[in-house]
Structures are given as C-alpha cells and as structure tokens.
Design an enzyme around this catalytic site. Structure first.
Site, PDB file in Angstrom:
ATOM      1  N   SER A 144     -28.905 -22.489-101.375  1.00 42.91           N
ATOM      2  CA  SER A 144     -28.020 -22.902-102.465  1.00 42.91           C
ATOM      3  C   SER A 144     -28.610 -22.365-103.758  1.00 42.91           C
ATOM      4  CB  SER A 144     -27.947 -24.437-102.518  1.00 42.91           C
ATOM      5  OG  SER A 144     -27.365 -24.893-103.726  1.00 42.91           O
ATOM      6  N   TYR A 157     -31.370 -32.994-102.198  1.00 40.68           N
ATOM      7  CA  TYR A 157     -30.654 -31.786-101.775  1.00 40.68           C
ATOM      8  C   TYR A 157     -31.449 -30.533-102.134  1.00 40.68           C
ATOM      9  CZ  TYR A 157     -26.766 -28.467-101.337  1.00 40.68           C
ATOM     10  OH  TYR A 157     -25.967 -27.406-100.982  1.00 40.68           O
TER      11      TYR A 157
END
Length: 292
Positions: A144, A157
């Site tokens: 990401s 995350y």
C-alpha cells in the site's frame, strides 16, 4: 512473463475490488484461474461473473489466507486440478480499526498482521516451489502507499504493509538472476470496499477514487516489463516522492495536515495549543487580552 494464455494465475481476495478485477482481466487474457476469498458468497459471485465453470480452467476456495494449513491445501489442490501456478497475486487484505496507536487494542494488530502479512507470507511460500519447478513465473505482493509512509490512525494497517514491503524486497534480492519476477505493489486510493467502518467513511470518500480495473491493468503491464516496484493510484505519486525525498521532520506535518480532517480524533488528547499555561513564576497567567 509476457503471455498469460493458459498460464495458471492465483488471486487471493478475489471476491471484490482489486481481486475481482485481477480475475476478470486475467480471464480475458486467457489464463486459467485459482481464486480465493474469505467471503464465500462474494467469491461465488466473482466466479458467476466470469462465466467459467469449476474444472480445468478454474478452481476456487473460500478460506482465511492467514491460515497456513488452508493455504497449503489450496496450493496442493491447484497443482492437482490445474497444474503448477505461474503467477501468484497475494492481494487479500483487511482494514485496521482506524484508531491511534494508544487506542488500538493488541488483538487488532494481531488480526491485521494475520491477514495482511501472514496471508502474503503463506501465499508466497505455498506456491513458490511450483514457480521454481516451472522455471519461470511471477510473485505479486500487494502492499500500500501506507507501506511507504506512516499515517495517523492506521498504525496497525501500516505496520502490516511495511512488513509486506520488507519481505518482498528481500525476496527480490534472493531471486535475482532467475526467471521468477518479484513485484511489490503500492496501491494509492483505489475504489474498493476495504473501508467499511463508520469511522473510516470520510477517509474513503476523500481518497479511494481510482478504479480497481485501472491499477490491475497497470500491474499486468508491470509484470510484463519486469518492474519490481509498482506505485499507482490516487495520491500515490506524491506519497512516493515524499517518502523518498523529504526528511520525516517535514513529511510528518504534511501527512497530518492532509489527513487531519478525515480521521476520527475522539481518542486524541486535547491539543497542546488549547492547554492553559501553568501558573508559576516562569509562566505567569496572561491577561484577558493576551489569552484571547
């Protein structure tokens, strides 16, 4: 790898978003597919959309990618039913709890790492022997842009995506000089349903805008060209540039200003700017005009 016709492509998290888009695009390119998702009905819907019956061109299985034994069974079933995998897209992932570090329970970190990192680890280790036996292939691990920077309210995350980054970059070095390509993907704001909680909806509306089909086509071009790091999607270029060019003392305030309006700040202490000075001889209380 240039041609995917009749190649066996494994996609985790294929029930929606980027995973479904990978399945659709590789099917269009003539690949045979091995698909996974934790959500069985969503996975069945992807299979229905593809219009391919389970058999010699498609195998699907619903399970938790963080479950090592389940992933190994899946790899064995793929080998038996379709043959050795050629491309493995470790795409499955979940969002964090959307809270700052001190308000995020320990079990949340465990849960997010279980899926986002251990799912990538398991998918890589379970299928890599098949690619090695083929003598060619590609491993595509999805990190990401939050594997490039550390944003507020996403420590769980972000930690999982930095772990994917480090793991994949090490694998690149280990497989240098072979015909197995290793690709690290840092998606920007992709319009998927990963942000499902009420507290992350403002974030979703501001950032998640790039169609999943667009990044999938970009990643496939990257596989064909042998691109090791693929950064694509809303906000990805500026994030990549900032992470590479700016010192943290400059980058961190920029990140905060950009995200402060879309994160849930109920767990934050009062801003130091709102705390009255202590009443002592070194910090006398200001008069009314100064305080205003």
């Amino acid at each position: 790898m240039k041609d995917f016709r009749d190649k066996i492509v494994v996609v985790t998290g294929a029930g929606s978003g980027m995973g479904r888009a990978y399945a659709v695009e590789f099917a269009r390119l003539g690949a045979r597919l091995a698909l996974n998702d934790f959500d069985a009905p969503a996975l069945a819907e992807t299979v229905r959309l593809l219009g391919i019956d389970e058999g010699e061109r498609l195998h699907s299985a619903a399970f938790d990618v963080g479950d090592r034994a389940a992933m190994e069974r899946f790899a064995g079933d793929v080998r038996t039913r379709l043959g050795h995998a050629h491309v493995v897209i470790n795409n499955a992932g979940i969002e964090g709890v959307g809270k700052p570090v001190w308000a995020t329970p320990a079990e949340a970190y465990t849960r997010v790492l279980h899926v986002n990192f251990h799912g990538v680890l398991n998918g890589t280790q379970a299928f890599l022997p098949q690619l090695i036996e083929n003598g060619e292939g590609a491993i595509v691990n999805v990190s990401s842009i939050f594997g490039l920077i550390g944003p507020p309210n996403h420590a769980d995350y972000s930690a999982s995506k930095f772990a994917v980054r480090g793991f994949t970059e090490a694998l690149m070095v280990e497989l240098r000089g072979t015909r197995i390509g290793v690709h690290l993907v840092h998606p920007g704001g992709i319009a998927t349903n990963i942000a499902r909680q009420d507290r992350t909806q403002a974030f979703r509306h501001k950032y998640l805008s790039t169609p999943p089909e667009a990044i999938v086509r970009h990643v496939i071009r990257g596989i064909r060209r042998g691109t090791p790091k693929i950064v694509y999607g809303h906000g990805s270029l500026k994030t990549w540039l900032g992470s590479n060019l700016l010192p943290l003392r400059w980058l961190n305030p920029i990140i905060w200003r950009d995200m402060a309006g879309v994160i849930d700040r109920r767990d934050y202490p009062p801003s130091p700017l709102t705390v009255l000075p202590s009443r002592d001889r070194h910090h006398p209380e200001p008069d009314q005009d100064q305080a205003a």
